[in-house]
Design an enzyme around this catalytic site. Structure first.
Site, mmCIF file in Angstrom:
data_model
loop_
_atom_site.group_PDB
_atom_site.id
_atom_site.type_symbol
_atom_site.label_atom_id
_atom_site.label_comp_id
_atom_site.label_asym_id
_atom_site.label_seq_id
_atom_site.Cartn_x
_atom_site.Cartn_y
_atom_site.Cartn_z
ATOM 1 N N LYS A 141 44.697 -15.477 75.321
ATOM 2 C CA LYS A 141 45.884 -15.376 76.328
ATOM 3 C C LYS A 141 45.771 -14.445 76.156
ATOM 4 C CE LYS A 141 47.890 -19.892 75.999
ATOM 5 N NZ LYS A 141 49.646 -20.684 75.327
ATOM 6 N N HIS A 144 50.879 -11.027 78.664
ATOM 7 C CA HIS A 144 52.254 -10.660 79.204
ATOM 8 C C HIS A 144 53.561 -10.322 78.658
ATOM 9 C CE1 HIS A 144 55.056 -12.750 77.165
ATOM 10 N NE2 HIS A 144 54.200 -14.015 76.873
ATOM 11 N N HIS A 147 55.351 -9.799 75.586
ATOM 12 C CA HIS A 147 54.744 -9.309 74.721
ATOM 13 C C HIS A 147 54.323 -6.927 74.396
ATOM 14 C CE1 HIS A 147 52.101 -12.840 74.681
ATOM 15 N NE2 HIS A 147 52.542 -12.654 73.492
#
Length: 580
Positions: A141, A144, A147
């Site tokens: 992933k 975003h 993070h």
């Protein structure tokens, strides 16, 4: 350094009051610093009479004023204290200005990057082994915005602990196991493309994950396939493991690019997958102690005080597969054995508060003494972070946006200098803007992000800090300061200089406060104030056209201000720029 002067004042106060010598430290703690004013001098320290009263404030205000007058009348000025006064029920102390100037500038020149970290305030701190777990993305992933917070907060805490002499292990605990990976593994055969995976790995895996999640909402068979894929993984199926390893490797390679941009690094990349077997060992330990209970929904551990399951944690699904908390338990136990740490700090968003409360309680139930050494540092959500194209989803978009906007601002500015690498400079300034905007408030608080506010060059922003650092650095091209033991103090007596020196004196106490609370906002506020003080001094003090002695003293002053400003910025995780 401020603690040294507090102690000198406290020794005289204790003698005058007839207090035992062991009370000196308590008196020193009661002595407060006085807020610094940019344009006029103020005392350095203040002792309120109420703080000396056993059990807290007592008596009327007039009583306190009278006590302050009486105490001040008994105290005497000496080579350290140049003035003693009273105000509003307190005694004020002014440090000898020449002593203040010489001590602060010589200490900064001597200590360099260690200034503020070698003072008496830190002398009794034991050097500890600290583990900081932060960032911790789910593999396959893209990063975003959440993070960003975990990464820069964890990086700051690790920097801070390391700066005071701790042995720090920076761990990136990857989410590389669990049902979400089962979904991705099962969905790749239907929605994946090797060509797209090669071209843009994380973007393609994200697209696959979205598609398989959408499909799973309508087709229960996909959920069952995901559970089956996870069982195959936990059972060591070669094909499932090969696909998992491929996704994990390319994810780490892509993450490394983001970490490089943020100036973050890690000593250990571990992950939930490391503990799939160890988690079973932990469950066996709990079972042998009679701490596990089987229910229709899975295996649980009772966390209630009454033993009635009013509070519990599920540690294994009904199909026998492990859970996130099970693997976290195994990871904590492993780190206790492997590192024998003094403290372990987890940096995650505040939604995981209950998870960590349960984890620490389970570790205590297991009889692990180090459970008391574990700490969760929670942070809030970022709201309103959008690019010009719309709502931001990925951290990479945010970093690109910050760089792009700073490049535009620099191009439009009449004061911008010719740079060897404008893009790199814009990146560093943009990241400074993101970090300062993030660190201004309580970490646990949500905040609204505003691009225009964050990128201002004159407000309380990371851009302002970078601008001030570059401005101070440019002064050093005028003339190189000579021996720091010999400079003309008479050229450094302006109120703006004294105010800046007073502020520099307090740097160690700000670091100590950050260490106590693990909150960067104290350091951010300090550095912004230092920047404003430095700019007032820059406008006031003349270097060009002044005598050689005056120019030398003032350049030494500005060089030391720049050094402390840069040191603090680096602690925050900001790379200072010398030109912009």
């Amino acid at each position: 350094m401020a603690w040294h002067f507090r102690r000198v004042i406290a020794e005289q106060v204790s003698r005058v009051l007839g207090l035992p010598s062991e009370s000196c430290s308590r008196v020193a703690q009661c002595i407060q610093t006085v807020p610094v004013h940019r344009k006029h001098e103020s005392p350095d320290f203040q002792l309120f009479m109420t703080s000396l009263s056993e059990g807290g404030p007592n008596g009327t205000f007039s009583n306190q004023e009278e006590r302050a007058e009486q105490l001040a009348g008994k105290l005497v000025c000496d080579s350290v204290i140049s003035d003693i006064g009273t105000t509003r029920g307190s005694v004020t102390f002014k440090i000898n200005r020449d002593l203040l100037t010489r001590n602060v500038l010589q200490q900064i020149s001597k200590d360099g990057s260690l200034y503020g970290l070698n003072t008496e305030l830190f002398s009794e701190l034991s050097r500890r082994k600290t583990i900081v777990e932060y960032s911790s993305p789910n593999i396959a992933k893209k990063f975003h915005v959440g993070h960003l917070r975990s990464t820069i907060i964890g990086n700051f805490i690790a920097n801070l602990k390391q700066a005071v002499g701790n042995e720090v292990v920076r761990i990136n605990y990857l989410g590389d196991w669990g049902l979400q990976f089962g979904l991705l593994g099962a969905g790749f055969s239907s929605f994946g493309s090797k060509e797209k995976l090669l071209a843009n790995p994380l973007q393609h895996l994200f697209e696959v994950y979205v598609k398989v999640n959408t499909a799973a909402e309508k087709d229960n068979g996909i959920k069952l396939s995901a559970q089956e894929f996870l069982r195959r993984l936990e059972g060591g199926d070669p094909h499932a493991l090969s696909l998992w390893m491929h996704f994990r490797d390319i994810s780490i390679q892509e993450y490394a690019k983001i970490y490089k941009r943020l100036g973050a690094h890690f000593d250990d990349y571990s992950g939930e997958s490391f503990y799939k077997e160890k988690s079973q060992e932990v469950l066996k330990q709990l079972e042998s102690k009679g701490l596990l209970l089987k229910t229709d929904k899975g295996t649980v551990i009772d966390l209630s005080e009454e033993g009635n399951l009013s509070s519990y944690s599920t540690v294994m699904r009904s199909d026998g597969t492990s859970l996130y908390i099970t693997r976290d338990m195994a990871a904590a136990v492993d780190r206790m054995e492997r590192y024998n740490f003094d403290e372990m700090i987890y940096v995650t968003d505040k939604s995981q508060k209950n998870h960590f409360q349960q984890l620490f309680k389970i570790l205590k139930i297991m009889g692990k003494d180090q459970a008391d050494r574990c700490q969760h540092v929670p942070f809030g959500l970022v709201q309103g972070m959008k690019t010009r194209r719309g709502e931001v989803v990925f951290l990479e978009d945010v970093l690109d946006e910050a760089r792009s906007r700073m490049l535009q601002n620099m191009a439009a500015s009449e004061t911008s200098k010719q740079l060897d690498d404008p893009s790199d400079t814009a990146e560093k300034i943009g990241i400074a803007a993101l970090i300062v905007q993030d660190f201004k408030g309580q970490l646990v608080s949500d905040y609204h992000f505003d691009w225009d506010q964050a990128l201002q060059s004159t407000g309380d922003t990371g851009v302002f800090l970078q601008y001030t650092h570059a401005r101070l650095h440019s002064l050093q091209a005028l003339r190189c300061p000579r021996d720091t033991e010999d400079f003309e103090i008479a050229s450094l007596r302006e109120p703006c200089v004294i105010a800046t020196l007073q502020h520099l004196l307090r740097y160690d106490e700000v670091i100590y406060k950050c260490l106590e609370d693990l909150q960067p906002r104290y350091l951010v506020t300090y550095l912004l104030s230092l920047g404003h003080l430095a700019n007032v001094a820059h406008r006031t003090l003349q270097v060009k056209g002044s005598s050689s002695e005056a120019a030398h003293a003032r350049l030494l002053f500005f060089k030391n201000v720049q050094m402390v400003l840069g040191n603090g910025m680096k602690l925050l995780g900001i790379t200072p720029v010398n030109n912009m």
